[in-house]
Write a protein that holds these residues in place. Structure first.
Motif, PDB file in Angstrom:
ATOM      1  N   ASN A  52       0.807  -1.213   0.000  1.00  0.00           N
ATOM      2  CA  ASN A  52       0.000   0.000   0.000  1.00  0.00           C
ATOM      3  C   ASN A  52       0.843   1.267   0.000  1.00  0.00           C
ATOM      4  N   ARG A  53       2.157   1.127   0.123  1.00  0.00           N
ATOM      5  CA  ARG A  53       3.016   2.299   0.214  1.00  0.00           C
ATOM      6  C   ARG A  53       3.375   2.859  -1.155  1.00  0.00           C
ATOM      7  N   LYS A  54       2.851   2.271  -2.203  1.00  0.00           N
ATOM      8  CA  LYS A  54       3.215   2.697  -3.543  1.00  0.00           C
ATOM      9  C   LYS A  54       2.397   3.882  -4.031  1.00  0.00           C
ATOM     10  N   ALA A  55       1.485   4.384  -3.192  1.00  0.00           N
ATOM     11  CA  ALA A  55       0.759   5.594  -3.545  1.00  0.00           C
ATOM     12  C   ALA A  55       1.730   6.761  -3.614  1.00  0.00           C
ATOM     13  N   GLU A  56       1.372   7.821  -4.321  1.00  0.00           N
ATOM     14  CA  GLU A  56       2.276   8.944  -4.521  1.00  0.00           C
ATOM     15  C   GLU A  56       2.301   9.853  -3.294  1.00  0.00           C
ATOM     16  N   LEU A  57       3.493  10.245  -2.907  1.00  0.00           N
ATOM     17  CA  LEU A  57       3.686  11.204  -1.827  1.00  0.00           C
ATOM     18  C   LEU A  57       3.726  12.601  -2.435  1.00  0.00           C
ATOM     19  N   TRP A  58       2.872  13.480  -1.927  1.00  0.00           N
ATOM     20  CA  TRP A  58       2.831  14.864  -2.385  1.00  0.00           C
ATOM     21  C   TRP A  58       3.415  15.755  -1.299  1.00  0.00           C
ATOM     22  N   LEU A  59       4.332  16.630  -1.675  1.00  0.00           N
ATOM     23  CA  LEU A  59       4.942  17.573  -0.749  1.00  0.00           C
ATOM     24  C   LEU A  59       4.826  18.991  -1.301  1.00  0.00           C
TER      25      LEU A  59
ATOM     26  N   ARG B 218       5.465  26.899  -5.127  1.00  0.00           N
ATOM     27  CA  ARG B 218       4.268  27.351  -4.411  1.00  0.00           C
ATOM     28  C   ARG B 218       3.062  26.440  -4.657  1.00  0.00           C
ATOM     29  N   GLN B 219       3.339  25.157  -4.742  1.00  0.00           N
ATOM     30  CA  GLN B 219       2.267  24.177  -4.886  1.00  0.00           C
ATOM     31  C   GLN B 219       2.761  22.806  -4.445  1.00  0.00           C
ATOM     32  N   LYS B 220       1.808  21.893  -4.211  1.00  0.00           N
ATOM     33  CA  LYS B 220       2.171  20.529  -3.871  1.00  0.00           C
ATOM     34  C   LYS B 220       2.607  19.793  -5.138  1.00  0.00           C
ATOM     35  N   GLU B 221       3.663  18.993  -4.988  1.00  0.00           N
ATOM     36  CA  GLU B 221       4.198  18.241  -6.114  1.00  0.00           C
ATOM     37  C   GLU B 221       4.401  16.786  -5.707  1.00  0.00           C
ATOM     38  N   VAL B 222       4.302  15.897  -6.672  1.00  0.00           N
ATOM     39  CA  VAL B 222       4.608  14.486  -6.422  1.00  0.00           C
ATOM     40  C   VAL B 222       6.096  14.355  -6.129  1.00  0.00           C
ATOM     41  N   PHE B 223       6.414  13.639  -5.064  1.00  0.00           N
ATOM     42  CA  PHE B 223       7.813  13.462  -4.690  1.00  0.00           C
ATOM     43  C   PHE B 223       8.460  12.386  -5.552  1.00  0.00           C
ATOM     44  N   LYS B 224       9.502  12.792  -6.270  1.00  0.00           N
ATOM     45  CA  LYS B 224      10.276  11.867  -7.096  1.00  0.00           C
ATOM     46  C   LYS B 224      11.753  12.132  -6.836  1.00  0.00           C
ATOM     47  N   PRO B 225      12.431  11.233  -6.117  1.00  0.00           N
ATOM     48  CA  PRO B 225      13.852  11.464  -5.823  1.00  0.00           C
ATOM     49  C   PRO B 225      14.700  11.390  -7.079  1.00  0.00           C
ATOM     50  N   LYS B 226      15.837  12.037  -7.019  1.00  0.00           N
ATOM     51  CA  LYS B 226      16.734  12.051  -8.172  1.00  0.00           C
ATOM     52  C   LYS B 226      17.313  10.664  -8.453  1.00  0.00           C
ATOM     53  N   VAL B 227      17.545   9.904  -7.378  1.00  0.00           N
ATOM     54  CA  VAL B 227      18.043   8.531  -7.502  1.00  0.00           C
ATOM     55  C   VAL B 227      16.984   7.610  -6.920  1.00  0.00           C
TER      56      VAL B 227
ATOM     57  N   THR C 215      -3.535   8.028   3.425  1.00  0.00           N
ATOM     58  CA  THR C 215      -4.025   9.137   2.603  1.00  0.00           C
ATOM     59  C   THR C 215      -3.568  10.476   3.157  1.00  0.00           C
ATOM     60  N   SER C 216      -3.627  10.621   4.473  1.00  0.00           N
ATOM     61  CA  SER C 216      -3.263  11.899   5.099  1.00  0.00           C
ATOM     62  C   SER C 216      -1.766  12.156   5.010  1.00  0.00           C
ATOM     63  N   MET C 217      -0.963  11.139   5.260  1.00  0.00           N
ATOM     64  CA  MET C 217       0.483  11.334   5.209  1.00  0.00           C
ATOM     65  C   MET C 217       0.969  11.551   3.778  1.00  0.00           C
ATOM     66  N   MET C 218       0.348  10.896   2.823  1.00  0.00           N
ATOM     67  CA  MET C 218       0.722  11.095   1.430  1.00  0.00           C
ATOM     68  C   MET C 218       0.346  12.485   0.939  1.00  0.00           C
ATOM     69  N   ASP C 219      -0.595  13.118   1.620  1.00  0.00           N
ATOM     70  CA  ASP C 219      -1.022  14.466   1.262  1.00  0.00           C
ATOM     71  C   ASP C 219      -0.252  15.485   2.090  1.00  0.00           C
ATOM     72  N   ASP C 220       1.040  15.605   1.823  1.00  0.00           N
ATOM     73  CA  ASP C 220       1.886  16.614   2.463  1.00  0.00           C
ATOM     74  C   ASP C 220       1.927  16.458   3.978  1.00  0.00           C
ATOM     75  N   LEU C 221       1.991  15.189   4.438  1.00  0.00           N
ATOM     76  CA  LEU C 221       2.197  14.881   5.868  1.00  0.00           C
ATOM     77  C   LEU C 221       1.128  15.527   6.742  1.00  0.00           C
ATOM     78  N   HIS C 222      -0.121  15.203   6.486  1.00  0.00           N
ATOM     79  CA  HIS C 222      -1.216  15.823   7.232  1.00  0.00           C
ATOM     80  C   HIS C 222      -1.420  15.087   8.556  1.00  0.00           C
ATOM     81  N   THR C 223      -0.490  15.291   9.479  1.00  0.00           N
ATOM     82  CA  THR C 223      -0.512  14.585  10.761  1.00  0.00           C
ATOM     83  C   THR C 223      -1.745  14.874  11.626  1.00  0.00           C
TER      84      THR C 223
END
Length: 567
Positions: free
Chosen positions: A66-73, A79-88, A426-434
């Motif tokens: 289930n961790r394969k959902a996209e992380l948005w930061l 000035r907007q949320k973006e899908v997190f994609k590491p360089k490596v 869902t909350s954490m993937m949405d910009d860490l909505h703790t």
């Protein structure tokens, strides 16, 4: 150009142990270098890492798919949320600006490093290998001024406060970074970067001082959206009529009497504030890496200047995500040492449990301002006690139940667990909505209490299996949030001790009041009985009657309860 050496330090296995009485008794030194096709410079050093203090086992193997959902930061740059994609793929480089160590750290600092600790933990939970670099500024005007006041050596003074900072971080359950570089240990890297900037015609020398020329960097201001003339004098921006542009900032400062200094091609001196982080981030992560973070107050001028310096030193310089947390405020004003309106971490955890403070800090989204008040701390402490008491009771009821067994649980319990986990993900993937995660704890905690204490719950089929499954999923989420104590019983004991301190009572005094109340009830002196209960409730002590007798627990003091209700 030559090849810049980048240092990657794999994370070590971590053990879960209680916060020790003696911290930092051993240090680990280990450096692994990897070549990167970026700019030249001597950017390497031997860096010591603090020993691991908190367990970070792989949580919930059955959740991996289930961790394969996209992380948005949220990226301050765009000035907007973006899908997190590491360089490596599979690896993350993260640099967070650390404290200028000249005093005990305050709650504003706690918010920065708790926020990025949550990100660090969550990235690791998602399976990334994270190289987390958090520096110490131990060469700075403020440190020198404080050392002169106390008649101490600036470097030694700063190192003392670096140690105190690490003690605070341990109490707050912030994991040690991969590397904790200090400015004073990285003068070769800083000097090399300044030389590169001068060679690239983006800086100039005046009588031993070196200034960055903002006019040579047309994109200056793109992070903050501000203009060059907004670079405010007096905010670590030197007022100097010799500068070509008032917004130009110091890369190197010539030595002054009574100040620490290092030799350089421009004469003895010390670095400016901004160049320190550029050089240290490049030393350990290269000029291109994934995340650069800090408090919102660093967007301008510090991070704006970092971008300018790094790009001037290396045209390939690029950081994918700029992440900043909001302020801690008091009466709607930013908490800071310069304003004198701050509480140190140590002052707060003297009377509140450190994990109650951590829960308070992540109870608001990291980018939003958070207002510090007694009401908020009491509410967080009360909630922390409720969480750990529920889980302690659950653990006690389950007893020796084999947690590795794969027994099924009733459908409604499975639905509760799945809903909680999905809300968490869902909350954490949405910009860490703790805050949403903490709110989502209510349902599984209520379900546990129903199973433990209601007539219907006690008769439910597969009750122990249900309790074990619920406790497990909550425990794993608490671990990811950094809220998992060494043991529930130990945390409850500490929470009670802190409540006694705030109430100015001893446990013996409370037990005496309970005995007086029991006597009053036996004698049918109900007004006296009620008065005793109310007097204790006024100072945050709630009495709980049961067939087995009367016990007490910490609670929000009555006057503050009214404020909570009003809000």
């Amino acid at each position: 150009m030559g090849t810049l050496l980048k240092c990657y330090k794999p994370l070590l296995p971590l053990r879960f142990i209680p916060i020790p009485n003696s911290l930092w008794t051993s240090r680990i030194s280990r450096v692994i270098f990897s070549k990167s096709k970026v700019c030249g410079g001597r950017c390497f050093s031997s860096v010591k890492q603090s020993p691991p203090l908190i367990d970070e086992k792989n949580s919930g193997g059955e959740w991996v798919e289930n961790r394969k959902a996209e992380l948005w930061l949220y990226n301050t740059m765009s000035r907007q949320k973006e899908v997190f994609k590491p360089k490596v793929d599979g690896r993350v480089g993260m640099y967070v600006c650390g404290v200028t160590a000249y005093d005990l750290s305050h709650i504003g600092h706690a918010r920065v490093y708790v926020s990025f600790d949550v990100l660090y933990r969550y990235l690791r939970y998602l399976g990334y290998e994270v190289n987390y670099v958090r520096n110490f500024t131990d060469v700075d005007d403020k440190i020198i001024a404080r050392a002169n006041e106390l008649g101490e050596d600036p470097i030694n003074l700063s190192r003392q406060y670096c140690q105190e900072f690490n003690v605070d971080m341990t109490y707050l359950h912030c994991l040690p970074p991969s590397v904790e570089p200090r400015v004073s240990d990285h003068m070769p890297q800083i000097i090399d970067m300044i030389k590169q900037i001068i060679d690239n015609d983006c800086a100039y020398i005046i009588e031993g001082d070196v200034y960055f020329s903002v006019d040579k960097f047309p994109e200056y201001g793109r992070l903050s959206g501000r203009k060059v003339e907004d670079n405010r004098a007096g905010e670590r921006v030197a007022v100097d009529s010799r500068k070509k542009n008032p917004a130009d900032f110091a890369l190197w400062k010539t030595a002054k009497r009574g100040e620490p200094f290092w030799d350089s091609p421009w004469g003895p001196g010390r670095p400016g504030w901004h160049i320190e982080c550029s050089a240290m981030s490049a030393a350990y992560l290269g000029y291109t890496f994934d995340i650069h973070g800090g408090g919102m107050d660093l967007v301008f001028p510090h991070h704006e200047n970092e971008i300018a310096q790094s790009c001037a030193a290396c045209k390939w310089s690029n950081i994918s995500y700029w992440i900043h947390n909001g302020f801690v405020t008091i009466d709607s004003e930013k908490m800071s040492k310069s304003l004198g309106n701050f509480f140190t971490i140590r002052q707060v955890i003297d009377i509140y449990h450190p994990l109650a403070l951590r829960l308070f800090l992540i109870g608001t989204h990291y980018r939003s301002p958070i207002n510090y008040s007694a009401v908020q701390l009491e509410s967080a402490s009360d909630r922390t006690f409720y969480i750990y008491q529920t889980l302690h009771d659950c653990q006690k009821a389950v007893g020796q139940y084999d947690m590795t067994k794969k027994d099924s649980v009733p459908p409604h319990i499975l639905d509760c667990i799945n809903k909680f986990y999905n809300d968490f993900l869902t909350s954490m993937m949405d910009d860490l909505h703790t805050p949403v995660v903490l709110a989502a704890l209510s349902d599984p905690l209520k379900t546990i209490n129903d199973l433990l204490h209601t007539h219907k719950g006690k008769k439910q089929e597969l009750r122990l299996e249900s309790l074990a499954a619920l406790e497990k999923v909550i425990r794993e989420v608490l671990m990811i949030l950094g809220l998992m104590p060494a043991s529930y019983s130990e945390a409850l004991l500490q929470l009670r001790e802190k409540a006694l301190m705030r109430s100015n009572l001893t446990e013996d005094q409370i037990l005496q009041k309970i005995e007086e109340r029991n006597m009053a009830r036996t004698n049918k002196e109900y007004e006296k009985s009620d008065a005793i209960r109310k007097d204790l409730a006024a100072v945050g002590i709630t009495l709980m009657d049961s067939p087995n007798g009367t016990t007490w627990r910490p609670s929000i003091p009555l006057a503050l309860q009214e404020q909570v209700a009003a809000t």
